[in-house]
Design a protein around this motif. Structure first.
Motif: not given
Length: 175
Positions: A71-78
Protein backbone atom coordinates in the motif's frame (compact mmCIF):
# COMPACT_ATOMS: atom_id res chain seq x y z
CA UNK A 1 -6.56 27.34 18.24
CA UNK A 2 -4.99 30.27 16.35
CA UNK A 3 -1.52 29.36 17.65
CA UNK A 4 -2.11 25.74 16.60
CA UNK A 5 -3.18 26.86 13.12
CA UNK A 6 -0.10 29.05 12.80
CA UNK A 7 2.16 26.17 13.85
CA UNK A 8 0.33 23.85 11.42
CA UNK A 9 0.91 26.31 8.57
CA UNK A 10 4.66 25.75 9.02
CA UNK A 11 4.39 21.96 8.68
CA UNK A 12 6.20 20.51 5.67
CA UNK A 13 6.17 16.84 6.72
CA UNK A 14 3.44 14.56 8.04
CA UNK A 15 4.63 11.26 9.51
CA UNK A 16 2.17 8.45 10.09
CA UNK A 17 2.08 5.33 12.18
CA UNK A 18 0.32 2.40 10.49
CA UNK A 19 -1.54 0.08 12.86
CA UNK A 20 -4.33 2.05 14.49
CA UNK A 21 -3.74 5.10 12.26
CA UNK A 22 -3.60 4.07 8.57
CA UNK A 23 -5.45 0.87 9.53
CA UNK A 24 -8.01 0.08 12.18
CA UNK A 25 -5.32 -1.72 14.17
CA UNK A 26 -6.73 -5.17 13.50
CA UNK A 27 -4.60 -8.11 12.46
CA UNK A 28 -6.61 -10.22 10.05
CA UNK A 29 -5.25 -13.71 9.37
CA UNK A 30 -6.24 -15.79 6.36
CA UNK A 31 -6.35 -19.62 6.36
CA UNK A 32 -2.66 -19.77 5.42
CA UNK A 33 -1.66 -17.56 8.37
CA UNK A 34 -0.95 -14.47 6.26
CA UNK A 35 -1.82 -11.09 7.70
CA UNK A 36 -4.06 -8.78 5.71
CA UNK A 37 -4.85 -5.15 6.42
CA UNK A 38 -7.72 -2.79 5.65
CA UNK A 39 -6.93 0.72 4.41
CA UNK A 40 -9.32 3.61 3.88
CA UNK A 41 -9.36 4.79 0.25
CA UNK A 42 -10.08 8.38 1.33
CA UNK A 43 -6.90 8.36 3.42
CA UNK A 44 -5.04 7.32 0.28
CA UNK A 45 -6.48 10.19 -1.75
CA UNK A 46 -5.60 12.55 1.08
CA UNK A 47 -1.97 11.41 0.89
CA UNK A 48 -1.97 12.01 -2.86
CA UNK A 49 -3.44 15.50 -2.31
CA UNK A 50 -0.71 16.30 0.23
CA UNK A 51 1.96 15.14 -2.19
CA UNK A 52 0.47 17.33 -4.95
CA UNK A 53 1.10 20.49 -2.92
CA UNK A 54 4.49 19.51 -1.55
CA UNK A 55 3.51 18.27 1.90
CA UNK A 56 5.82 15.28 2.35
CA UNK A 57 4.32 12.15 3.90
CA UNK A 58 6.39 9.48 5.62
CA UNK A 59 5.58 6.29 7.52
CA UNK A 60 7.31 4.78 10.54
CA UNK A 61 5.77 1.61 11.91
CA UNK A 62 6.66 -0.92 14.55
CA UNK A 63 5.42 -3.92 12.59
CA UNK A 64 6.54 -5.16 9.19
CA UNK A 65 3.86 -6.63 6.90
CA UNK A 66 3.89 -7.10 3.15
CA UNK A 67 0.38 -5.73 2.77
CA UNK A 68 1.47 -2.44 4.30
CA UNK A 69 4.56 -2.22 2.13
CA UNK A 70 2.41 -2.78 -0.97
CA UNK A 71 0.00 0.00 0.00
CA UNK A 72 2.82 2.41 0.84
CA UNK A 73 4.50 1.75 -2.51
CA UNK A 74 1.17 2.22 -4.30
CA UNK A 75 0.80 5.63 -2.62
CA UNK A 76 4.29 6.70 -3.68
CA UNK A 77 5.58 7.24 -0.15
CA UNK A 78 9.38 7.16 -0.30
CA UNK A 79 10.17 7.42 3.41
CA UNK A 80 8.81 4.10 4.68
CA UNK A 81 10.42 2.52 7.73
CA UNK A 82 8.94 -0.74 9.03
CA UNK A 83 9.82 -2.88 12.02
CA UNK A 84 11.04 -0.05 14.26
CA UNK A 85 9.76 0.59 17.77
CA UNK A 86 12.31 3.34 18.52
CA UNK A 87 11.02 5.95 16.13
CA UNK A 88 13.02 9.00 17.22
CA UNK A 89 16.27 8.16 15.33
CA UNK A 90 14.31 7.36 12.17
CA UNK A 91 12.37 10.59 12.46
CA UNK A 92 15.58 12.55 12.93
CA UNK A 93 17.01 10.90 9.81
CA UNK A 94 13.97 11.85 7.74
CA UNK A 95 14.14 15.44 8.98
CA UNK A 96 17.85 15.61 8.16
CA UNK A 97 17.34 14.23 4.64
CA UNK A 98 14.57 16.77 3.97
CA UNK A 99 16.42 19.66 5.59
CA UNK A 100 13.65 20.24 8.14
CA UNK A 101 13.50 20.71 11.89
CA UNK A 102 11.09 19.12 14.36
CA UNK A 103 8.77 22.16 14.35
CA UNK A 104 8.12 21.66 10.63
CA UNK A 105 6.76 18.16 11.23
CA UNK A 106 3.44 16.71 12.32
CA UNK A 107 3.02 13.14 13.53
CA UNK A 108 -0.22 11.13 13.74
CA UNK A 109 -0.07 8.29 16.25
CA UNK A 110 -2.11 6.14 18.57
CA UNK A 111 0.05 4.19 21.02
CA UNK A 112 3.02 4.32 23.38
CA UNK A 113 5.58 3.71 20.62
CA UNK A 114 4.56 7.09 19.16
CA UNK A 115 5.00 9.11 22.37
CA UNK A 116 8.66 10.07 21.93
CA UNK A 117 8.08 11.54 18.49
CA UNK A 118 4.82 13.20 19.55
CA UNK A 119 6.70 15.03 22.33
CA UNK A 120 9.12 16.56 19.78
CA UNK A 121 7.14 17.51 16.66
CA UNK A 122 5.55 20.87 15.97
CA UNK A 123 2.08 19.36 15.64
CA UNK A 124 1.47 16.17 17.67
CA UNK A 125 -1.70 14.50 16.38
CA UNK A 126 -3.72 11.50 17.56
CA UNK A 127 -6.67 9.42 16.49
CA UNK A 128 -9.63 9.38 18.89
CA UNK A 129 -9.10 5.68 19.59
CA UNK A 130 -5.51 6.33 20.72
CA UNK A 131 -4.37 5.39 24.21
CA UNK A 132 -5.34 8.06 26.77
CA UNK A 133 -1.72 9.08 27.42
CA UNK A 134 -1.19 9.58 23.68
CA UNK A 135 -4.32 11.71 23.32
CA UNK A 136 -3.02 13.85 26.20
CA UNK A 137 0.18 14.53 24.21
CA UNK A 138 -1.75 15.59 21.12
CA UNK A 139 -2.38 19.19 20.13
CA UNK A 140 -4.94 17.96 17.56
CA UNK A 141 -7.19 14.89 17.67
CA UNK A 142 -9.10 13.55 14.68
CA UNK A 143 -12.81 12.86 14.97
CA UNK A 144 -12.49 9.83 12.66
CA UNK A 145 -10.94 6.64 13.98
CA UNK A 146 -7.72 5.13 12.72
CA UNK A 147 -8.29 3.29 9.45
CA UNK A 148 -11.56 5.16 8.93
CA UNK A 149 -10.53 8.57 7.60
CA UNK A 150 -8.32 9.98 10.38
CA UNK A 151 -5.37 10.43 8.03
CA UNK A 152 -7.48 12.31 5.49
CA UNK A 153 -8.86 14.50 8.25
CA UNK A 154 -5.35 15.31 9.51
CA UNK A 155 -4.19 16.15 5.99
CA UNK A 156 -7.18 18.39 5.33
CA UNK A 157 -6.51 20.22 8.61
CA UNK A 158 -2.86 20.80 7.69
CA UNK A 159 -3.68 21.86 4.12
CA UNK A 160 -6.36 24.23 5.36
CA UNK A 161 -3.88 25.83 7.78
CA UNK A 162 -1.37 26.13 4.93
CA UNK A 163 -4.02 27.85 2.78
CA UNK A 164 -4.03 25.08 0.16
CA UNK A 165 -7.25 23.17 0.79
CA UNK A 166 -9.64 25.51 -1.05
CA UNK A 167 -7.56 25.60 -4.23
CA UNK A 168 -7.32 21.80 -4.25
CA UNK A 169 -11.09 21.55 -3.82
CA UNK A 170 -11.63 24.00 -6.67
CA UNK A 171 -9.36 21.97 -8.92
CA UNK A 172 -11.18 18.71 -8.18
CA UNK A 173 -14.71 20.14 -8.13
CA UNK A 174 -14.36 22.19 -11.30
CA UNK A 175 -15.37 25.41 -9.55
Amino acid sequence: MTDLRARAAAVRLLVLDVDGVLTDGGLYYDAQGRVTKRFDVQDGLGIKLAQQVGLDVAVITGLNHGAVESRIRELGIVEYHAGHLDKIPLMQGILDRLGLDWNQAAYLGDDWVDAGVLRRVGIPMAVPNARNVVRELAAWIASSSGGHGAVREAIEFLLDCRGELDSLWQKWSGE
